[in-house]
Design a protein around this motif. Structure first.
Motif, PDB file in Angstrom:
ATOM      1  N   VAL A  41     -12.154  18.905  21.666  1.00  0.00           N
ATOM      2  CA  VAL A  41     -10.751  19.117  20.854  1.00  0.00           C
ATOM      3  C   VAL A  41     -10.472  20.010  21.363  1.00  0.00           C
ATOM      4  O   VAL A  41      -9.680  20.113  22.857  1.00  0.00           O
ATOM      5  CB  VAL A  41     -11.472  20.155  19.680  1.00  0.00           C
ATOM      6  CG1 VAL A  41     -12.249  19.879  18.680  1.00  0.00           C
ATOM      7  CG2 VAL A  41     -11.916  21.665  20.308  1.00  0.00           C
ATOM      8  N   ASP A  42      -8.976  20.172  20.986  1.00  0.00           N
ATOM      9  CA  ASP A  42      -7.961  20.117  21.883  1.00  0.00           C
ATOM     10  C   ASP A  42      -6.990  21.843  21.044  1.00  0.00           C
ATOM     11  O   ASP A  42      -7.664  21.780  20.224  1.00  0.00           O
ATOM     12  CB  ASP A  42      -6.744  19.217  22.216  1.00  0.00           C
ATOM     13  CG  ASP A  42      -6.010  19.406  23.545  1.00  0.00           C
ATOM     14  OD1 ASP A  42      -6.104  20.806  23.785  1.00  0.00           O
ATOM     15  OD2 ASP A  42      -4.782  18.791  23.681  1.00  0.00           O
ATOM     16  N   GLU A  43      -6.589  22.167  22.111  1.00  0.00           N
ATOM     17  CA  GLU A  43      -5.368  23.806  21.584  1.00  0.00           C
ATOM     18  C   GLU A  43      -4.550  22.926  20.485  1.00  0.00           C
ATOM     19  O   GLU A  43      -3.706  22.085  20.175  1.00  0.00           O
ATOM     20  CB  GLU A  43      -5.107  24.898  22.700  1.00  0.00           C
ATOM     21  CG  GLU A  43      -5.744  25.087  23.640  1.00  0.00           C
ATOM     22  CD  GLU A  43      -5.237  26.243  24.861  1.00  0.00           C
ATOM     23  OE1 GLU A  43      -4.083  25.415  24.183  1.00  0.00           O
ATOM     24  OE2 GLU A  43      -4.979  26.034  25.079  1.00  0.00           O
ATOM     25  N   GLY A  88     -17.976  22.041  10.593  1.00  0.00           N
ATOM     26  CA  GLY A  88     -19.519  21.682  10.847  1.00  0.00           C
ATOM     27  C   GLY A  88     -18.590  20.461  12.641  1.00  0.00           C
ATOM     28  O   GLY A  88     -19.690  19.956  12.748  1.00  0.00           O
ATOM     29  N   GLN A  89     -17.105  20.201  12.698  1.00  0.00           N
ATOM     30  CA  GLN A  89     -17.045  19.116  13.410  1.00  0.00           C
ATOM     31  C   GLN A  89     -17.466  20.085  14.672  1.00  0.00           C
ATOM     32  O   GLN A  89     -17.374  20.674  15.006  1.00  0.00           O
ATOM     33  CB  GLN A  89     -15.795  19.305  13.289  1.00  0.00           C
ATOM     34  CG  GLN A  89     -14.975  17.614  14.773  1.00  0.00           C
ATOM     35  CD  GLN A  89     -13.600  17.746  13.708  1.00  0.00           C
ATOM     36  OE1 GLN A  89     -12.756  18.460  12.969  1.00  0.00           O
ATOM     37  NE2 GLN A  89     -12.737  17.273  15.203  1.00  0.00           N
ATOM     38  N   LEU A  90     -18.001  18.745  15.764  1.00  0.00           N
ATOM     39  CA  LEU A  90     -18.648  19.458  17.134  1.00  0.00           C
ATOM     40  C   LEU A  90     -17.184  19.535  18.246  1.00  0.00           C
ATOM     41  O   LEU A  90     -15.805  19.094  17.983  1.00  0.00           O
ATOM     42  CB  LEU A  90     -18.951  17.869  17.496  1.00  0.00           C
ATOM     43  CG  LEU A  90     -19.448  18.131  18.858  1.00  0.00           C
ATOM     44  CD1 LEU A  90     -20.666  19.525  18.910  1.00  0.00           C
ATOM     45  CD2 LEU A  90     -20.038  16.973  19.245  1.00  0.00           C
ATOM     46  N   LEU A  91     -17.721  20.800  18.958  1.00  0.00           N
ATOM     47  CA  LEU A  91     -16.164  21.608  18.875  1.00  0.00           C
ATOM     48  C   LEU A  91     -17.227  21.503  20.948  1.00  0.00           C
ATOM     49  O   LEU A  91     -15.379  20.906  21.676  1.00  0.00           O
ATOM     50  CB  LEU A  91     -15.998  23.445  18.946  1.00  0.00           C
ATOM     51  CG  LEU A  91     -15.452  23.319  17.709  1.00  0.00           C
ATOM     52  CD1 LEU A  91     -15.269  24.493  17.627  1.00  0.00           C
ATOM     53  CD2 LEU A  91     -14.339  22.854  17.025  1.00  0.00           C
ATOM     54  N   LYS A 101     -25.480  21.719  20.678  1.00  0.00           N
ATOM     55  CA  LYS A 101     -23.810  21.832  20.280  1.00  0.00           C
ATOM     56  C   LYS A 101     -23.519  22.319  19.347  1.00  0.00           C
ATOM     57  O   LYS A 101     -23.725  23.750  18.412  1.00  0.00           O
ATOM     58  CB  LYS A 101     -24.369  20.663  19.467  1.00  0.00           C
ATOM     59  CG  LYS A 101     -25.123  19.369  20.402  1.00  0.00           C
ATOM     60  CD  LYS A 101     -24.537  18.910  21.364  1.00  0.00           C
ATOM     61  CE  LYS A 101     -25.129  17.676  21.803  1.00  0.00           C
ATOM     62  NZ  LYS A 101     -24.781  16.613  23.386  1.00  0.00           N
ATOM     63  N   ILE A 102     -22.156  23.242  20.163  1.00  0.00           N
ATOM     64  CA  ILE A 102     -21.635  24.044  19.408  1.00  0.00           C
ATOM     65  C   ILE A 102     -20.362  23.774  18.201  1.00  0.00           C
ATOM     66  O   ILE A 102     -19.228  22.625  18.729  1.00  0.00           O
ATOM     67  CB  ILE A 102     -20.331  25.083  20.083  1.00  0.00           C
ATOM     68  CG1 ILE A 102     -21.228  25.401  20.959  1.00  0.00           C
ATOM     69  CG2 ILE A 102     -19.562  26.069  19.469  1.00  0.00           C
ATOM     70  CD1 ILE A 102     -20.718  26.338  22.549  1.00  0.00           C
ATOM     71  N   THR A 103     -20.752  23.600  16.678  1.00  0.00           N
ATOM     72  CA  THR A 103     -19.294  23.207  15.898  1.00  0.00           C
ATOM     73  C   THR A 103     -18.938  24.492  14.951  1.00  0.00           C
ATOM     74  O   THR A 103     -19.134  25.402  15.274  1.00  0.00           O
ATOM     75  CB  THR A 103     -20.911  22.306  15.116  1.00  0.00           C
ATOM     76  OG1 THR A 103     -21.261  23.158  13.918  1.00  0.00           O
ATOM     77  CG2 THR A 103     -21.137  21.474  15.489  1.00  0.00           C
ATOM     78  N   ALA A 104     -17.773  23.693  14.077  1.00  0.00           N
ATOM     79  CA  ALA A 104     -16.777  24.818  13.887  1.00  0.00           C
ATOM     80  C   ALA A 104     -17.333  25.231  12.438  1.00  0.00           C
ATOM     81  O   ALA A 104     -18.078  24.528  12.135  1.00  0.00           O
ATOM     82  CB  ALA A 104     -15.784  23.524  13.317  1.00  0.00           C
TER      83      ALA A 104
END
Length: 389
Positions: free
Chosen positions: A80-82, A89-92, A174-177
Motif C-alpha cells: 500500500v501507499d501513504e 483484511g487487505q494485505l498491507l 502477512k500483515i492485513t488491515a
C-alpha cells in the motif's frame, strides 16, 4: 452555514469600522453649547443573543489503529501507499521470515508420520483381537497394542497442534488491515528488520467515516455550561475548518471527562461528527463552536466602557441629563469591539459613547442620539456573536 459565517465575518468588519469611528470620536473634545457639552449616547434595548463559544480541536478517526508486527522479520514488500484507502483484511505488508515456513513444513511432515504410526498401531490392535479370542496370545498383549494406539493418537493430536501453531506464526508474515480506512505514514522501507518491539508502528489505519473532535475547557467554562445544561442536552455543535469555512455536518458532544486534569486544570471533551466525504483526516485541526442563548442581554461598544480595579463601568445619563458611573457585568466578543452586557443595564438606559475620559459622576451633559449607522451595526452583530473562551 458557510455563507452565514462568511456574512458574519463581513459584518464584523463593518462593525470594526463603525466602532473605530466611535473610538476616534472619544478622542474629540465635546462641543460646548451654553456651557454644556454635547455627548453621543446610545439608548439600549435588550435582546436574546445567540453566542458561539469557540475552542480549538484535534481531529481523530473513530478507529485509529497502529499496526505492529507480531513476529521478527524483514519487510519483503509494502502493498500500500501513504494516504491510500484500504478495506478490512487487505494485505498491507509481507515479511521475510524463513524459519516460520520451515517450521510449517516440518510440522506438516510430523503429522504425516504420526498418521502412519496411528495406522500401524490400529493394525496391531486388529491383529491381536482374534488371537486373544483363540487364546493364542494373552490379553496383556492386546492391552499393550491398544495402549500403543492411544499413544499414537495422542502424538497425532500434538503434531496437529504444532502445525496449527506454526501456521499461525507463518500467517503473521502477512500483515492485513484490521479495519477499513486510510493508511498513515510508512516509516519503514523495504528490507527493514522489524519486530513487535519497534519504537513506532509500521503504519496507522484510520477509519474516518466518523471522526472525534477533542478539546479542553477550563473549570469556569465547565461550570457555566453545566449550569446551563449544555453539556447534557446539547443537540448540535458546529465545526469551523482552518480556512474559516463551516464543515457541512453538525456534531454532538459525546463525553466529558469525569475529573479535572491536575496538570492543566481543565476537562477533556469529545464530540463526534459524521464525515461522509472523508474531508476530515486524523491529525487535522479545527475550531468547534458551541451555541448558547443569553436572554435579555444588551450589546454595547467596548469603547463606551472603562475599567477600574478589574471592574467594567459605563456612564449612564439620568433624567436631569447628569451622568452616573455604573458597574456592568460583561462577556467579551472575539471582535474586540463589543461587550455583551448581562447585568447593570435596563431597557431604555442611555449609555454615553464618546469623551468618557473627561466625565465624572454628576456632570451635566447634552445627550445627542448616536448615528444611525452605529445603531444598525449593533443590530446586525446581534444576529450572531462569537465570544472569547
Amino acid at each position: 452555514m458557510k455563507h452565514q459565517i462568511n456574512n458574519f465575518r463581513i459584518t464584523c468588519i463593518g462593525l470594526v469600522v463603525a466602532f473605530i469611528t466611535l473610538s476616534c470620536n472619544n478622542e474629540k473634545k465635546p462641543e460646548q453649547r451654553n456651557g454644556v457639552a454635547d455627548y453621543e449616547v446610545l439608548t439600549v434595548s435588550s435582546k436574546d443573543i445567540e453566542i458561539f463559544r469557540e475552542f480549538p480541536v484535534t481531529i481523530e478517526g473513530t478507529e485509529n489503529i497502529e499496526i505492529y508486527p507480531k513476529i521478527e522479520g524483514f519487510i519483503e514488500k509494502v502493498h500500500v501507499d501513504e494516504g491510500e484507502y484500504v478495506k478490512k483484511g487487505q494485505l498491507l505488508f509481507s515479511l521475510n521470515a524463513p524459519e516460520y515456513q520451515q517450521d510449517l513444513l516440518s510440522t506438516k511432515a510430523a503429522i504425516s508420520s504420526a498418521k502412519a504410526d496411528v495406522s500401524s498401531a490400529q493394525v496391531d490392535v486388529e491383529k491381536a483381537k482374534p488371537l486373544v479370542e483363540r487364546e493364542i496370545i494373552s490379553k496383556f498383549e492386546l492391552t499393550s497394542a491398544e495402549n500403543s494406539l492411544t499413544a499414537a493418537n495422542a502424538a497425532l493430536e500434538q503434531a496437529q497442534a504444532n502445525y496449527s501453531n506454526a501456521l499461525t506464526s507463518y500467517n503473521y508474515t502477512k500483515i492485513t488491515a484490521p479495519v477499513s480506512g486510510y493508511i498513515g505514514s510508512l516509516p519503514y522501507k523495504l528490507g527493514s528488520l522489524v519486530s513487535s518491539s519497534i519504537s513506532e508502528p509500521l503504519t496507522t489505519v484510520s477509519n474516518i467515516k466518523q471522526v472525534y473532535a477533542y478539546f479542553s475547557i477550563n473549570e469556569k467554562t465547565y461550570l457555566e455550561f453545566a449550569k446551563a445544561g449544555l453539556l447534557k442536552s446539547l443537540d448540535e455543535v458546529s465545526l469551523l475548518l482552518p480556512d474559516y469555512t463551516a464543515f457541512d455536518q453538525k456534531g454532538k458532544i459525546q463525553t466529558v471527562s469525569g475529573q479535572v486534569d491536575e496538570e492543566t486544570g481543565s476537562f477533556n471533551v469529545r464530540a463526534i461528527f459524521d464525515n461522509p466525504d472523508n474531508l476530515l483526516r486524523t491529525g487535522n485541526s479545527a475550531t468547534i463552536q458551541i451555541p448558547r442563548t443569553i436572554e435579555a442581554a444588551f450589546l454595547i461598544p467596548q469603547s463606551a466602557t472603562y475599567e477600574i480595579q478589574g471592574g467594567i463601568y459605563v456612564y449612564l445619563v439620568n433624567e436631569q441629563s447628569q451622568v452616573q458611573s455604573t458597574k456592568i457585568t460583561v462577556t467579551a466578543t472575539n471582535s474586540g469591539q463589543a461587550y455583551i452586557v448581562t447585568e447593570g443595564l435596563k431597557e431604555g438606559d442611555q449609555v454615553v459613547l464618546e469623551g468618557i475620559s473627561g466625565l465624572s459622576s454628576g456632570k451635566v451633559i447634552k445627550p445627542v442620539p448616536v448615528k444611525e449607522s452605529a445603531i444598525k451595526a449593533l443590530q446586525q452583530i446581534t444576529e450572531k456573536v462569537t465570544t472569547t473562551n
